[in-house]
Enzyme design. Structure first.
Site, PDB file in Angstrom:
ATOM      1  N   TRP A 148     -41.134  96.334 -51.468  1.00  0.00           N
ATOM      2  CA  TRP A 148     -41.734  95.252 -52.173  1.00  0.00           C
ATOM      3  C   TRP A 148     -42.927  95.452 -53.025  1.00  0.00           C
ATOM      4  CZ3 TRP A 148     -38.131  91.613 -52.191  1.00  0.00           C
ATOM      5  CH2 TRP A 148     -38.264  90.295 -52.752  1.00  0.00           C
ATOM      6  N   ASP A 204     -49.188  90.941 -58.595  1.00  0.00           N
ATOM      7  CA  ASP A 204     -49.434  89.575 -59.002  1.00  0.00           C
ATOM      8  C   ASP A 204     -48.733  88.598 -58.195  1.00  0.00           C
ATOM      9  OD1 ASP A 204     -47.206  90.149 -60.241  1.00  0.00           O
ATOM     10  OD2 ASP A 204     -47.801  89.044 -62.083  1.00  0.00           O
ATOM     11  N   GLU A 207     -45.287  89.054 -58.340  1.00  0.00           N
ATOM     12  CA  GLU A 207     -44.829  90.400 -57.680  1.00  0.00           C
ATOM     13  C   GLU A 207     -44.024  91.422 -58.303  1.00  0.00           C
ATOM     14  OE1 GLU A 207     -42.213  87.895 -54.670  1.00  0.00           O
ATOM     15  OE2 GLU A 207     -43.552  88.459 -53.451  1.00  0.00           O
ATOM     16  N   GLU A 208     -44.742  91.397 -59.463  1.00  0.00           N
ATOM     17  CA  GLU A 208     -44.022  92.657 -60.495  1.00  0.00           C
ATOM     18  C   GLU A 208     -45.274  93.583 -60.939  1.00  0.00           C
ATOM     19  OE1 GLU A 208     -40.664  89.866 -62.509  1.00  0.00           O
ATOM     20  OE2 GLU A 208     -42.811  90.014 -63.588  1.00  0.00           O
ATOM     21  N   GLU A 432     -35.408  76.891 -58.480  1.00  0.00           N
ATOM     22  CA  GLU A 432     -36.704  77.701 -59.090  1.00  0.00           C
ATOM     23  C   GLU A 432     -36.704  77.415 -60.598  1.00  0.00           C
ATOM     24  OE1 GLU A 432     -36.463  82.080 -59.592  1.00  0.00           O
ATOM     25  OE2 GLU A 432     -37.920  81.791 -57.825  1.00  0.00           O
TER      26      GLU A 432
END
Ligand SMILES: *[C@@H]1O[C@H](CO)[C@@H](O)[C@H](O)[C@H]1NC(C)=O
Ligand SMILES: *[C@@H]1O[C@H](CO)[C@@H](O)[C@H](O)[C@H]1NC(C)=O
Ligand SMILES: *[C@@H]1O[C@H](CO)[C@@H](O)[C@H](O)[C@H]1NC(C)=O
Ligand SMILES: *[C@@H]1O[C@H](CO)[C@@H](O)[C@H](O)[C@H]1NC(C)=O
Ligand SMILES: *[C@@H]1O[C@H](CO)[C@@H](O)[C@H](O)[C@H]1NC(C)=O
Ligand SMILES: *[C@@H]1O[C@H](CO)[C@@H](O)[C@H](O)[C@H]1NC(C)=O
Ligand SMILES: *[C@@H]1O[C@H](CO)[C@@H](O)[C@H](O)[C@H]1NC(C)=O
Ligand SMILES: *[C@@H]1O[C@H](CO)[C@@H](O)[C@H](O)[C@H]1NC(C)=O
Ligand SMILES: *[C@@H]1O[C@H](CO)[C@@H](O)[C@H](O)[C@H]1NC(C)=O
Ligand SMILES: *[C@@H]1O[C@H](CO)[C@@H](O)[C@H](O)[C@H]1NC(C)=O
Length: 631
Positions: A148, A204, A207-208, A432
Site C-alpha cells: 500500500w 497523499d 494514496e498515490e 465514489e
C-alpha cells in the site's frame, strides 16, 4: 433498517418525478433534494459503521468501513482518514442536536485507542509512533499486510481534530475530567506524531504520491493549534504542539505558485498540481469566525479563491469530462480529483463536487460575519467569472453590491449542489464516482462513507449550520517569513490510551528481517510468508505477509518481504502460494527456522537478517480462473 429507508426514499422520489412535470422553481427542487438526501446520507454513513451497521457485518464496534464493496474495488477496510472525516461530521451533527449519535463517538474513540497500538507495516506504536501513519486496517481492527502507499500522515491529524472537537464539547458540558483522562491520551499520541513527522514525506490523501501534501499540512496545522488550546484547558502538556508555527510557515510558503496551491511538493508528480486536495483542506479547517487572511487558509482566503478557480477551470474541458460540455463559467460542473487521474478511467467524484459547493457556502458565511468583502488582485479573476463588474476593492455590508455578489456566489454554490442532484440515483445511493460520459452513471465503490459524510457537511453549511470555531480569537500572526527556518521536529511521547481501552503494550525491540525466496510462479499467483510468531500471523494465512515480486526475473524468480520482528525470538516459518481465483493455498512441505537478531535502539528499520530460501513443495498451476471471464 436500510430496507425501510430505501422504501421511504422510493416513494419520495416518485413524488419528485411527478413534480418535475409541471414547471417548478429549481431552487425549491434543490431544497427538497438536499433535505431528503441529507437524511439518506447520514443513514448511509451510519450503516457502514460496526458493530450494527446493516451494510458491514463483521465490522468491530466503532470501526468505520470505507464502503461495503468487497470487489472491484475492495474497500471493505477502515481507513484512518475516511473514518476521521466521517467522525468529524458525526461529532458536528451531535453538537448540532442529534444526541443519539453519541454512542458512535464513544465506540469510535475506544476503537481508535486500541488501533493506535497495533503493529503494522508502517511500524510499531512504541517507541517512536511510526505505526500511527498506517492508512488502513481490517474491519475487525487487525493490521492489513498487503502492499500500500504508506505511511499517510493526514490520518492522525484528522483523528485529533475529530476528538478535540468532541473533547471541547465535553469540557463545555462539565465533563472536563473525562476529556482529560480518557480522550486526551489518544489525542496526545496523534499530536506527538504530527510534531515528530510533519517535516517527513508520506503518501497523499489519494494514496498515490509520496511527498508533502497541502491537505495533510493544513490539517496538521489545525490539529496543533487546537491541541495547544485543549492542552491549556485541561492543564496538560502537549508534545509536538510547539511545531505549529513551523508548520504554518511551511503551509504558507511552500505550496503557493502565484496562481494556485501545488497539491503535492517535495516530489515530481509530472502533473500540474491542481488537485481537489486543495479545496478539501480549506473546508476541513473552516471556521466561520476566522478572518480571510488567517494563516490557516480559510475558504474566503484570496489565494484560496484563486486556487478554487484554477482547479474548477481545469475540469471545464469537454474532451476530458463530456458531461461538463457547454456549461457557462458561472455555473457549477462535475469535479474530479485532478485532470491526469486515470483511476476507473478518471471521473468526477460526488464528495468533491459537494465539496466545491461547501467551499463556496463557507466563504459566503465568512463574509457575512465579517460584514465586508475584500477583492484583491489575487482573487479578482475568481469573482469576475461570477460577477463580471467586480473590482479589486472592499465592499462593505451596507453597499448593494455586497449582497449582489454574495447572492451570485450562493447561486454558484447551489449549481454545484445541483450537479450532485443530477447524478444521484433515485434511491439516494452515493458511490465514489460518476461517469464523466453521459448519462453519468455511478462508478467505483458503492455507498462510499466519505461521499455520504461530504454530502451531510455540505447540507449543514447550506442550511447555515457551522462547526465550532477553532481559530484563536486573537491569533498571533508573526510577520510572514521570507524563508522558513530549518525545522527540528521533536521526538514524540507515545503512551497507550489505556483508560479508553488500549491494551497496555510495552516497547518491544524489533529487527527488520528481509525474507527472500526463489519461487517460480504463474501469472496470477502470489507468495506469502507465514509463521509461528504474531509478527508472522501465527500461521494464519489471512494475516501472513504478501511478498513482492518487483525483483522477479527470468534468471532469478525472487519474491521478497521486509518484516519487523521481535528481537531474540526463535520463529518457525514457511512460504505459501495462492492463486487469484480462491483456490486452496499451496504450502511448502518443510518448516524453516530463524532466530531474530538483536535490534538497534534507533528503530531505524535497517535490515538485520536476510534469508536465502528456495521454494520447497508442489508448484501451482496457471492462475487463469476457470470458467470466469473477469479477474
Ligand atoms: C448495537 O447493538 C447493541 C445490541 O442491540 C446495542 O447495545 C448497541 O448500543 C448498538 N450500538 C450502536 C452504535 O448502535
Ligand atoms: C521541511 O521544512 C522545510 C522548512 O519549512 C521545508 O523547506 C521542507 O520542504 C520540508 N520538508 C518536508 C518533507 O516537509
Ligand atoms: C518516500 O520518499 C522518501 C524520500 O522523500 C523515501 O525516503 C521513502 O523511501 C519513500 N517511501 C516509499 C514507500 O517510496
Ligand atoms: C509540563 O512540562 C513541564 C516542563 O517540562 C513540567 O515541569 C511539568 O511538570 C509538565 N506538566 C505536566 C502536567 O505534565
Ligand atoms: C482537455 O482534456 C484533454 C483530454 O485529457 C487534454 O488532452 C487537453 O489538453 C485538455 N485541454 C485543455 C485546454 O487543458
Ligand atoms: C463510462 O461510460 C462510458 C460510455 O458509456 C463507458 O465506455 C465506460 O466504460 C464507463 N466507465 C466506467 C468506469 O464505467
Ligand atoms: C440504488 O440505485 C443504484 C443505481 O441505480 C443501484 O446500482 C443500487 O443497487 C441501488 N441501491 C439499492 C440499495 O437499491
Ligand atoms: C502497564 O504495563 C507496565 C509494564 O508491564 C506496568 O508497569 C504498568 O503498571 C501497566 N499499566 C497499567 C495501567 O496497567
Ligand atoms: C509447520 O508448522 C505448522 C504449525 O505447527 C503445522 O501446522 C504444519 O503442519 C507444519 N508443516 C510441516 C510441513 O511440517
Ligand atoms: C536463489 O537464486 C539465486 C540466483 O539464481 C541463487 O544465487 C541462490 O543461491 C538461490 N537460492 C537458493 C536457496 O537456492
Amino acid at each position: 433498517m436500510t430496507g425501510l429507508v430505501f422504501k421511504a426514499i422510493a416513494s419520495l422520489a416518485a413524488v419528485a418525478t411527478v413534480g418535475t412535470a409541471s414547471v417548478i422553481d429549481p431552487r425549491s427542487s434543490l431544497n427538497a433534494f438536499i433535505q431528503k438526501q441529507r437524511a439518506v446520507s447520514l443513514q448511509g454513513a451510519l450503516s457502514n459503521i460496526g458493530p450494527n451497521g446493516s451494510q458491514v457485518p463483521g465490522a468491530g464496534a466503532g470501526y468505520i468501513v470505507a464502503s461495503p464493496s468487497t470487489t472491484n474495488p475492495d474497500y471493505f477496510y477502515t481507513w484512518t482518514r475516511d473514518g476521521a472525516l466521517t467522525m468529524k461530521m458525526i461529532v458536528d451533527e451531535f453538537i448540532l442536536g442529534k444526541k443519539d449519535l453519541q454512542i458512535y463517538i464513544e465506540d469510535y474513540l475506544h476503537a481508535q485507542a486500541a488501533l493506535q497500538t497495533i503493529t503494522n507495516p508502517s511500524g510499531t506504536f512504541l517507541p517512536s509512533g511510526t505505526g500511527l501513519g498506517e492508512p488502513k486496517y481490517k474491519v475487525d481492527g487487525t493490521r492489513y499486510n498487503g502492499a500500500w502507499g504508506r505511511p499517510q500522515r493526514d490520518g492522525p491529524a484528522l483523528r485529533a481534530i475529530a476528538l478535540i472537537t468532541y473533547s471541547n464539547w465535553l469540557v463545555a458540558h462539565g465533563q472536563k475530567a473525562r476529556a482529560k483522562t480518557v480522550i486526551w491520551p489518544i489525542i496526545s499520541n496523534d499530536l506527538s506524531y504530527i510534531g515528530q513527522y510533519w517535516n517527513s514525506t508520506g503518501f497523499d490523501l489519494w494514496e498515490e504520491v509520496n511527498g508533502s501534501s497541502f491537505f495533510t499540512t493544513q490539517n496538521q496545522y489545525r490539529a496543533l493549534v487546537e491541541g495547544t488550546h485543549l492542552a491549556t484547558a485541561l492543564g496538560v502538556n502537549c508534545t509536538g504542539c510547539d511545531q505549529a508555527s513551523d508548520v504554518q510557515c511551511f503551509l504558507q510558503q511552500a505550496y503557493w505558485n502565484g496562481e494556485y496551491f501545488v497539491a503535492n511538493i517535495n516530489i515530481d508528480t509530472g502533473r500540474t498540481g491542481k488537485d481537489a486536495n486543495s479545496i478539501l483542506g480549506p473546508i476541513s479547517v473552516f471556521d466561520i469566525n476566522a478572518k480571510c487572511d488567517d494563516l490557516s487558509i480559510q475558504p474566503c482566503n484570496s489565494r484560496g479563491l484563486s486556487n478554487f478557480k484554477a482547479l474548477i477551470d481545469s475540469f471545464r474541458n469537454a474532451t476530458l469530462y463530456p458531461i461538463n460540455k457547454d456549461i457557462a463559467k458561472d455555473k457549477g460542473i462535475a469535479v474530479g480529483r485532478y485532470t491526469e487521474d486515470v483511476y476507473f478511467g478518471g471521473n468526477p467524484w460526488y464528495l468533491i463536487t459537494a465539496a466545491a459547493a461547501e467551499y463556496l457556502y463557507d466563504a459566503v458565511a465568512q463574509w457575512k460575519v465579517q460584514g465586508s468583502l475584500i477583492i484583491d488582485e489575487t482573487s479578482i479573476a475568481f469573482f469576475k467569472d461570477i460577477y463580471p463588474s467586480a473590482q479589486a476593492k472592499t465592499y462593505k455590508r451596507t453597499t448593494p453590491e455586497f449582497s449582489r455578489i454574495l447572492s451570485a456566489i450562493t447561486a454558484y454554490a447551489d449549481s454545484f449542489a445541483a450537479v450532485v442532484q443530477q447524478y444521484t440515483p433515485q434511491n439516494g445511493s452515493l458511490s465514489e464516482q460518476f461517469n464523466r460520459t453521459a448519462p453519468g452513471a455511478p462508478v467505483s465503490a458503492r455507498d462510499l462513507t466519505w461521499s455520504y459524510a461530504a454530502f451531510v457537511t455540505m447540507a449543514e453549511r447550506r442550511a447555515g449550520q457551522f462547526p465550532p470555531s477553532w481559530v484563536p480569537a486573537d491569533p498571533h500572526h508573526p510577520p510572514r517569513a521570507e524563508q522558513c527556518a530549518p525545522a527540528s521536529p521533536p521526538k514524540g511521547v507515545y503512551v497507550p490510551a489505556i483508560a479508553a481501552g488500549a491494551p497496555n503494550v510495552t516497547a518491544t525491540c524489533t529487527s527488520t528481517v528481509l525474507f527472500q525466496v526463489n519461487a517460480s510462479t504463474y501469472y496470477g499467483e502470489n507468495v506469502y510468508v507465514a509463521g509461528s510468531s504474531t509478527d508472522l500471523g501465527a500461521w494464519d494465512l489471512g494475516n501472513a505477509w504478501p511478498l513482492d515480486a518487483t525483483g522477479y526475473t527470468a534468471e532469478r524468480p525472487l519474491w521478497t518481504g521486509r518484516v519487523a520482528m521481535t528481537a531474540g525470538e526463535t520463529v518457525t516459518y514457511a512460504y505459501a502460494r495462492m492463486e487469484d481465483c480462491d483456490q486452496e493455498p499451496i504450502w511448502e512441505t518443510v518448516n524453516r527456522t530463524l532466530v531474530v537478531p538483536a535490534c538497534n535502539e534507533a528503530d531505524s528499520g535497517e535490515i538485520r537478517l536476510e534469508t536465502d530460501d528456495q521454494w520447497t513443495g508442489p508448484l501451482g498451476s496457471s492462475g487463469e480462473c476457470p470458467g470466469s471471464g473477469t479477474g
